[in-house]
Design an enzyme around this catalytic site. Structure first.
Site, PDB file in Angstrom:
ATOM      1  CB  ILE A  17      -1.007  -0.007   1.177  1.00  9.87           C
ATOM      2  CG1 ILE A  17      -2.141   0.999   0.923  1.00  9.87           C
ATOM      3  CG2 ILE A  17      -0.323   0.261   2.512  1.00  9.87           C
ATOM      4  CD1 ILE A  17      -3.334   0.843   1.831  1.00  9.87           C
ATOM      5  CB  VAL A  39       0.086  -1.951   6.971  1.00  7.64           C
ATOM      6  CG1 VAL A  39      -1.018  -1.570   7.919  1.00  7.64           C
ATOM      7  CG2 VAL A  39      -0.017  -1.175   5.685  1.00  7.64           C
ATOM      8  CG  ASP A  40       1.124   2.084  12.456  1.00  5.54           C
ATOM      9  OD1 ASP A  40       1.343   3.157  11.889  1.00  5.54           O
ATOM     10  OD2 ASP A  40       0.810   1.983  13.661  1.00  5.54           O
ATOM     11  CB  SER A 130      -8.572  -5.752  12.289  1.00  2.00           C
ATOM     12  OG  SER A 130      -8.684  -4.620  13.128  1.00  2.00           O
ATOM     13  CB  THR A 131      -6.638  -9.403   8.470  1.00  4.25           C
ATOM     14  OG1 THR A 131      -5.863  -8.632   7.541  1.00  4.25           O
ATOM     15  CG2 THR A 131      -8.102  -9.100   8.299  1.00  4.25           C
TER      16      THR A 131
HETATM   17  P1  ADP Z   1      -3.546  -4.903  12.329  1.00  5.39           P
HETATM   18  O1  ADP Z   1      -2.801  -4.574  13.588  1.00  5.39           O
HETATM   19  O2  ADP Z   1      -4.699  -3.955  12.055  1.00  5.39           O
HETATM   20  O3  ADP Z   1      -3.931  -6.339  12.246  1.00  5.39           O
HETATM   21  P2  ADP Z   1      -1.241  -5.273  10.547  1.00  5.39           P
HETATM   22  O4  ADP Z   1      -0.386  -4.228   9.947  1.00  5.39           O
HETATM   23  O5  ADP Z   1      -0.609  -6.227  11.505  1.00  5.39           O
HETATM   24  O6  ADP Z   1      -2.504  -4.516  11.174  1.00  5.39           O
HETATM   25  O7  ADP Z   1      -1.909  -6.137   9.395  1.00  5.39           O
HETATM   26  C1  ADP Z   1      -2.949  -5.678   8.588  1.00  5.39           C
HETATM   27  C2  ADP Z   1      -2.786  -6.239   7.190  1.00  5.39           C
HETATM   28  O8  ADP Z   1      -1.836  -5.438   6.484  1.00  5.39           O
HETATM   29  C3  ADP Z   1      -2.254  -7.660   7.140  1.00  5.39           C
HETATM   30  O9  ADP Z   1      -3.037  -8.375   6.181  1.00  5.39           O
HETATM   31  C4  ADP Z   1      -0.827  -7.505   6.628  1.00  5.39           C
HETATM   32  O10 ADP Z   1      -0.440  -8.613   5.848  1.00  5.39           O
HETATM   33  C5  ADP Z   1      -0.977  -6.288   5.753  1.00  5.39           C
HETATM   34  N1  ADP Z   1       0.239  -5.526   5.417  1.00  5.39           N
HETATM   35  C6  ADP Z   1       1.424  -5.442   6.073  1.00  5.39           C
HETATM   36  N2  ADP Z   1       2.262  -4.603   5.420  1.00  5.39           N
HETATM   37  C7  ADP Z   1       1.577  -4.144   4.330  1.00  5.39           C
HETATM   38  C8  ADP Z   1       1.859  -3.253   3.247  1.00  5.39           C
HETATM   39  N3  ADP Z   1       3.059  -2.639   3.150  1.00  5.39           N
HETATM   40  N4  ADP Z   1       0.885  -3.020   2.313  1.00  5.39           N
HETATM   41  C9  ADP Z   1      -0.320  -3.614   2.400  1.00  5.39           C
HETATM   42  N5  ADP Z   1      -0.642  -4.464   3.383  1.00  5.39           N
HETATM   43  C10 ADP Z   1       0.280  -4.722   4.335  1.00  5.39           C
END
Ligand code: ADP
Length: 186
Positions: A17, A39-40, A130-131
């Site tokens: 993303i 992702v954060d 959240s996944t």
């Molecule tokens: P949460 O704490 O809301 O579960 P996470 O970041 O741990 O958030 O995961 C949310 C989703 O984002 C997961 O499906 C993970 O695989 C995905 N994710 C992690 N990095 C990226 C990225 N750079 N771009 C898109 N999706 C991502």
């Protein structure tokens, strides 16, 4: 996969993303708004320190106790292609998905779309909120995400594109299944 409702295209794709060129991307943040893993972390790393600075100000001025689950706030996109980052907090599921988790996750998507419109954003990308660390079941989360998007589109015929940018093929397949099911219900 794509599906158009009114003037809004819902697009499902795999990818990172932080590379998206929509006007806004959504961050699956935690209530501290101070960054985290998944992702954060990726968004703050690539977007640079200005995003965190803005988050700190939002905490001080609006949310000293942290951003409640299901709410959303907006910052600029720093060094990202996206002009804005919308930070929202999804529920922690620990693998379960009752009405409570469903409602909170729905609100996270819906309130992100509302704040997008308020800022004249017409194209937006979401991760699968959240996944990851928060462990909501992906298929349930996908249905909730798409349902919130469809409800918003039906109410506000404003956005041009809502992209779901899924990190793995496996997550993409679950979202595609959920979208097909929702299309059948429309
Ligand atoms: P949460 O704490 O809301 O579960 P996470 O970041 O741990 O958030 O995961 C949310 C989703 O984002 C997961 O499906 C993970 O695989 C995905 N994710 C992690 N990095 C990226 C990225 N750079 N771009 C898109 N999706 C991502």
């Amino acid at each position: 996969m794509e599906y158009k409702i009114g003037k809004t295209r819902i697009i499902l794709k795999t990818g990172d993303i932080t590379e998206e060129d929509t006007q806004a991307i959504v961050n699956a943040a935690n209530s501290t708004l101070m960054g985290g893993g998944g992702v954060d972390g990726a968004i703050h790393r690539k977007g640079g320190p200005s995003i965190l600075e803005e988050c700190k100000k939002i905490r001080e001025k609006e949310y000293p106790e942290g951003l409640p689950t299901g709410e959303a706030v907006i910052t600029t996109g720093g060094n990202l292609k996206a002009k804005y980052v919308i930070h929202t907090v999804g529920p922690v599921c620990h693998g379960k998905f009752t009405e409570r988790e469903e409602k909170l996750l729905y609100n996270a998507y819906y309130n992100s779309l509302k704040i997008a419109k308020e800022n004249k954003v017409k194209t937006i990308s979401f991760p699968s909120i959240s996944t990851g660390a928060y462990r909501c079941p992906i298929y349930n989360a996908a249905k909730t995400a798409i349902r919130a998007a469809v409800d918003f589109i039906k109410k506000e015929n404003y956005l041009e594109q809502i992209r779901f940018v899924l990190f793995t093929e496996e997550i993409y397949e679950k979202y595609a299944e959920a979208l097909k099911e929702i299309i059948d219900e429309i």
